[in-house]
Design a protein around this motif. Structure first.
Motif, PDB file in Angstrom:
ATOM      1  N   ALA A  46     -18.345  -4.344   9.059  1.00 48.42           N
ATOM      2  CA  ALA A  46     -19.231  -5.497   8.952  1.00 48.42           C
ATOM      3  C   ALA A  46     -18.433  -6.703   8.478  1.00 48.42           C
ATOM      4  N   HIS A 125     -25.399  -3.800   0.100  1.00 46.79           N
ATOM      5  CA  HIS A 125     -25.950  -4.668   1.146  1.00 46.79           C
ATOM      6  C   HIS A 125     -26.324  -6.011   0.540  1.00 46.79           C
ATOM      7  N   ASP A 129     -27.849  -6.988   9.019  1.00 47.44           N
ATOM      8  CA  ASP A 129     -28.796  -5.967   9.451  1.00 47.44           C
ATOM      9  C   ASP A 129     -28.819  -4.805   8.462  1.00 47.44           C
ATOM     10  N   LYS A 131     -30.305  -2.069   8.909  1.00 44.97           N
ATOM     11  CA  LYS A 131     -30.429  -0.806   9.621  1.00 44.97           C
ATOM     12  C   LYS A 131     -29.171   0.037   9.493  1.00 44.97           C
ATOM     13  N   LYS A 132     -28.013  -0.607   9.477  1.00 45.56           N
ATOM     14  CA  LYS A 132     -26.748   0.130   9.387  1.00 45.56           C
ATOM     15  C   LYS A 132     -26.702   0.969   8.117  1.00 45.56           C
ATOM     16  N   ASP A 133     -27.018   0.348   6.975  1.00 47.75           N
ATOM     17  CA  ASP A 133     -26.923   1.062   5.705  1.00 47.75           C
ATOM     18  C   ASP A 133     -28.093   2.001   5.472  1.00 47.75           C
ATOM     19  N   LEU A 136     -28.750   4.120   9.966  1.00 47.85           N
ATOM     20  CA  LEU A 136     -27.637   4.718  10.706  1.00 47.85           C
ATOM     21  C   LEU A 136     -26.716   5.526   9.788  1.00 47.85           C
ATOM     22  N   ASN A 137     -26.358   4.935   8.631  1.00 45.76           N
ATOM     23  CA  ASN A 137     -25.478   5.661   7.726  1.00 45.76           C
ATOM     24  C   ASN A 137     -26.173   6.846   7.061  1.00 45.76           C
TER      25      ASN A 137
END
Length: 278
Positions: A46, A125, A129, A131-133, A136-137
């Protein structure tokens, strides 16, 4: 221009599978380790999120490193260190911890070479976005078998945690807060967002960051110095009192001796007078 897909094998440097690693001799393994970079590309990570992101992970790293050093526990801690799981896309979490391993400096963490994966991961964070942390992660780290994963959402001042329910599980269960704190079984600590920062707790004692630790030491040293100065002043006053007393005793002794001398002279004079009168 079409963006490279980091999930495609071979697009970015990748550790060999465990089977491939096990089949290698020591020389081949050394060549593999030397070929794996100690940094990741901009396409894989990121973009920078400023001081709030940087300071949060550095403070966490600082507090944990100081605590485990004082506890004399072998806990390896790193920030943004490239991690290579066998035949998996590499990544560099904001903060990672591995228990019961040597704590020397590393340029990368290669699971096959170290003989162990990560025990704890923290992502911070601030923007972009979520959503990644938070999605998805959560799936990815669980699939990698990382026992605990936390997200500190500094923008919203919130904390989230997940844990593998049993060894070998590949799906996280959320960690529920107790009185505002989230327990980390791996670290043996509790985490909490307090006064705009992420705080770690060991029982009822907060883990101090270096600046806080130094501030407390300075405060203690100031108190010790003040008490030392007070003791010195009292000692000097006592010494002065003893000196004054010795001076008075010496003066009284002198006066007594003078009085005794005069008395002896008077007695001698009287004796002479009496002798002359006979």
């Amino acid at each position: 221009m079409e963006r490279q897909n980091p999930d495609k094998p071979g697009v970015f440097p990748q550790a060999p599978s465990q089977e491939e690693w096990d089949a290698m001799d020591e020389a081949a393994r050394a060549r593999v380790l030397n070929s794996l970079p100690g940094e990741v590309t901009w396409e894989e990570m990121a973009p920078p999120e400023g001081d709030r992101h940087f300071q949060a992970k550095i403070r966490a790293l600082d507090a944990l490193r100081g605590y485990f050093t004082r506890q004399k526990r072998r806990v390896y801690l790193a920030a943004e260190l490239p991690v290579y799981f066998p035949a998996k896309k590499r990544f560099a979490p904001d903060l990672l911890a591995v228990l019961d391993v040597e704590t020397h400096e590393r340029d990368r963490w290669v699971v096959s070479a170290e003989g162990k994966g990560l025990d704890f991961v923290l992502e911070v964070h601030v923007g972009g976005d979520r959503k990644k942390d938070s999605e998805l992660n959560v799936e990815r780290y669980a699939q990698l078998g990382i026992p605990e994963y936390f997200v500190y959402d500094r923008a919203r001042q919130r904390l989230f945690g997940w844990r593998l329910p049993v060894s070998g599980a590949r799906a996280y269960m959320p960690i529920l807060a107790q009185h505002g704190r989230y327990a980390s079984e791996q670290l043996g600590l509790e985490l909490q967002v307090e006064d705009g920062r992420l705080r770690f707790w060991a029982g009822h004692a907060p883990l101090l960051e270096s600046d806080e630790f130094i501030s407390r030491l300075e405060h203690l040293m100031a108190g010790i110095q003040l008490r030392a100065e007070e003791e010195t002043r009292r000692a000097e006053e006592e010494a002065q009192r003893r000196q004054d007393m010795e001076h008075r005793l010496a003066e009284e002794t002198r006066r007594r001796e003078e009085a005794e001398r005069r008395l002896a002279e008077v007695q001698a004079t009287l004796e002479r007078l009496e002798k002359n009168q006979r």
